[in-house]
Design an enzyme around this catalytic site. Structure first.
Site, PDB file in Angstrom:
ATOM      1  N   LYS A 114      -9.037   2.505   3.300  1.00 52.85           N
ATOM      2  CA  LYS A 114      -8.607   1.526   4.298  1.00 52.85           C
ATOM      3  C   LYS A 114      -9.255   1.755   5.655  1.00 52.85           C
ATOM      4  CE  LYS A 114      -4.406  -0.293   2.403  1.00 52.85           C
ATOM      5  NZ  LYS A 114      -2.974  -0.533   2.520  1.00 52.85           N
ATOM      6  N   LYS A 198      -9.982  -3.185  -7.131  1.00 57.05           N
ATOM      7  CA  LYS A 198      -8.582  -3.566  -7.276  1.00 57.05           C
ATOM      8  C   LYS A 198      -8.329  -4.971  -6.732  1.00 57.05           C
ATOM      9  CE  LYS A 198      -5.472  -1.961  -4.411  1.00 57.05           C
ATOM     10  NZ  LYS A 198      -4.613  -1.135  -3.580  1.00 57.05           N
ATOM     11  N   LYS A 201      -4.830  -8.071  -1.405  1.00 55.66           N
ATOM     12  CA  LYS A 201      -4.652  -9.168  -0.455  1.00 55.66           C
ATOM     13  C   LYS A 201      -5.679  -9.108   0.657  1.00 55.66           C
ATOM     14  CE  LYS A 201      -0.305  -6.816   0.187  1.00 55.66           C
ATOM     15  NZ  LYS A 201       1.134  -6.924   0.219  1.00 55.66           N
TER      16      LYS A 201
HETATM   17  P1  TYM Z   1       1.728  -2.690  -1.427  1.00 60.10           P
HETATM   18  O1  TYM Z   1       2.504  -3.588  -0.544  1.00 60.10           O
HETATM   19  O2  TYM Z   1       0.282  -2.519  -1.178  1.00 60.10           O
HETATM   20  O3  TYM Z   1       1.897  -3.154  -2.933  1.00 60.10           O
HETATM   21  C1  TYM Z   1       3.178  -3.405  -3.503  1.00 60.10           C
HETATM   22  C2  TYM Z   1       3.185  -2.935  -4.955  1.00 60.10           C
HETATM   23  O4  TYM Z   1       2.176  -3.623  -5.703  1.00 60.10           O
HETATM   24  C3  TYM Z   1       1.343  -2.687  -6.387  1.00 60.10           C
HETATM   25  N1  TYM Z   1      -0.032  -3.237  -6.457  1.00 60.10           N
HETATM   26  C4  TYM Z   1      -0.739  -3.341  -7.600  1.00 60.10           C
HETATM   27  N2  TYM Z   1      -0.444  -3.022  -8.863  1.00 60.10           N
HETATM   28  C5  TYM Z   1      -1.395  -3.266  -9.809  1.00 60.10           C
HETATM   29  N3  TYM Z   1      -2.597  -3.816  -9.529  1.00 60.10           N
HETATM   30  C6  TYM Z   1      -2.952  -4.152  -8.264  1.00 60.10           C
HETATM   31  N4  TYM Z   1      -4.126  -4.704  -7.990  1.00 60.10           N
HETATM   32  C7  TYM Z   1      -1.988  -3.919  -7.227  1.00 60.10           C
HETATM   33  N5  TYM Z   1      -1.987  -4.126  -5.867  1.00 60.10           N
HETATM   34  C8  TYM Z   1      -0.783  -3.696  -5.427  1.00 60.10           C
HETATM   35  C9  TYM Z   1       1.414  -1.420  -5.545  1.00 60.10           C
HETATM   36  O5  TYM Z   1       1.100  -0.280  -6.313  1.00 60.10           O
HETATM   37  C10 TYM Z   1       2.869  -1.432  -5.098  1.00 60.10           C
HETATM   38  O6  TYM Z   1       3.704  -0.858  -6.085  1.00 60.10           O
HETATM   39  N6  TYM Z   1       2.905   1.923   0.196  1.00 60.10           N
HETATM   40  C11 TYM Z   1       3.341   0.815  -0.622  1.00 60.10           C
HETATM   41  C12 TYM Z   1       4.691   0.282  -0.220  1.00 60.10           C
HETATM   42  C13 TYM Z   1       5.786   1.277  -0.055  1.00 60.10           C
HETATM   43  C14 TYM Z   1       6.503   1.921  -1.084  1.00 60.10           C
HETATM   44  C15 TYM Z   1       7.466   2.723  -0.422  1.00 60.10           C
HETATM   45  C16 TYM Z   1       6.430   1.856  -2.474  1.00 60.10           C
HETATM   46  C17 TYM Z   1       6.293   1.712   1.126  1.00 60.10           C
HETATM   47  N7  TYM Z   1       7.309   2.557   0.906  1.00 60.10           N
HETATM   48  C18 TYM Z   1       8.353   3.509  -1.165  1.00 60.10           C
HETATM   49  C19 TYM Z   1       7.318   2.654  -3.203  1.00 60.10           C
HETATM   50  C20 TYM Z   1       8.258   3.459  -2.546  1.00 60.10           C
HETATM   51  C21 TYM Z   1       2.333  -0.324  -0.512  1.00 60.10           C
HETATM   52  O7  TYM Z   1       1.624  -0.428   0.439  1.00 60.10           O
HETATM   53  O8  TYM Z   1       2.432  -1.251  -1.505  1.00 60.10           O
END
Ligand code: TYM
Length: 333
Positions: A114, A198, A201
């Site tokens: 990132k 991957k 967004k």
């Molecule tokens: P975020 O907002 O980027 O994504 C949310 C969830 O979607 C999953 N994900 C994917 N899974 C499969 N293929 C993809 N291309 C893909 N893109 C996104 C992510 O793995 C995630 O599960 N840091 C985290 C949010 C967070 C969190 C937490 C998660 C904050 N606190 C505590 C679990 C527990 C994040 O940025 O997810």
């Protein structure tokens, strides 16, 4: 055993098929099992690690709640809230940042991706982001954390932080050591334009992803334009290793239908991609359009969405503030 589930999604707009198949679909299943206690968090504090337009952020927070509900999470069964409204998250993040080691954070690959080449210009928040994630999880004594494959390393860090805190303060099992729940297959959905990247967004081209708010024509168009190779559909699983785009599209199809990769390969072996793509579009339309229509409907009910958040925040705050109080006692504050 009762499972305590916690997961979070960033309200940065454009929730997509990767978020759905990698995470949210799993949230729904866990929410439907009476034995589980689930907490699903809209992680707005994580979102501001890169600049967010305040008006858009407000809308995106509600859109994330709408997506949870449209996908099938029931706010009567699960706690849905936004992170910024429960101050224990920020406080615990500070405390845990005094436990986490620089060396541990320096290993985080997501920060490297990132921040790109210009690390000096990344916010400190972007760097310490996994510590806030650990705070989220540990405040609720979570036993299981459903996430996509890209969050695996952050969860390992969370486990290290919990263990170190427990050891340093002689507080055995004060923080529960959470287990990641990552699906064996389909836990990383790739870009429709490049099967080695991957689905995300932040990718500029909208053609690279299916958004959960896309309409029928957009889905058909994006699948039609999705990159493939020039060979016919694969006839065995081994072939997928060298054909990332085919692997991704077959993975999406299998995950949506709830069948194994092997099974999908048998169905389409030797056929043309164009035939497969038509069927894939149909199944996507069948599964995604009801969600997308429900999101649009819910977005007109802002009071309802706001009420879900405020009720969720109250419940979350009750749990998190008790844990913070105990943390204070342990630290000697
Ligand atoms: P975020 O907002 O980027 O994504 C949310 C969830 O979607 C999953 N994900 C994917 N899974 C499969 N293929 C993809 N291309 C893909 N893109 C996104 C992510 O793995 C995630 O599960 N840091 C985290 C949010 C967070 C969190 C937490 C998660 C904050 N606190 C505590 C679990 C527990 C994040 O940025 O997810």
């Amino acid at each position: 055993m009762e499972k305590k589930i916690f997961s979070g999604v960033q309200p940065t707009g454009n929730l997509h098929l990767g978020n759905y198949l990698g995470a949210i679909k799993n949230f729904v299943q866990l929410n439907n099992d009476k034995k589980n206690k689930c907490v699903f968090c809209v992680v707005d504090l994580h979102a501001i690690t890169v600049y967010q337009n305040p008006k858009e952020l407000k809308d995106n927070i509600l859109e994330t709640v709408a997506t949870f509900i449209a996908s099938g999470i029931d706010p009567k069964k699960s706690i849905i809230f936004n992170q910024s409204q429960v101050s224990a998250h920020s406080e615990a993040a500070w405390i845990l940042s005094c436990i986490a080691r620089m060396g541990w954070l320096n290993r985080m690959t997501q920060f490297k991706e990132k921040a790109g080449k210009d690390k000096e210009k990344a916010s400190i928040g972007l760097y310490s982001y996994p510590v806030l994630m650990a705070a989220d999880i540990l405040l609720y004594d979570s036993t299981h954390v459903p996430v996509g494959d890209d969050q695996k390393q952050h969860l390992e860090l969370c486990r290290d932080i919990a263990q170190r805190f427990n050891n340093d303060f002689g507080a055995e099992s004060f923080f529960k050591i959470p287990e990641p729940l990552i699906q064996k297959e389909f836990s990383r959905i790739m870009s429709l334009k490049d099967g080695t990247k991957k689905m995300s967004k932040s990718e500029i081209s909208d053609l690279s992803r299916i958004n959960l708010t896309d309409g029928k024509d957009q889905i058909i168009n994006k699948i039609k334009k999705a990159r493939t190779d020039t060979l016919p559909m694969p006839s065995n699983v081994q072939e997928l290793d060298s054909r990332p785009e085919a692997k991704n599209l077959i993975g999406i199809y299998s995950s949506l239908c709830g069948i194994s990769t092997d099974n999908s390969i048998q169905q389409f072996s030797g056929k043309n991609f164009s035939q497969f793509k038509e069927i894939l579009s149909q199944i996507l339309i069948e599964k995604i359009i009801p969600i997308s229509s429900e999101i649009k409907k819910l977005l007109n009910e802002r009071d309802y969405l706001t009420k879900i958040l405020s009720e969720g925040c109250k419940k979350a705050d009750e749990i998190a503030s008790k844990k913070i109080k105990k943390i204070h006692e342990i630290l000697g504050f």
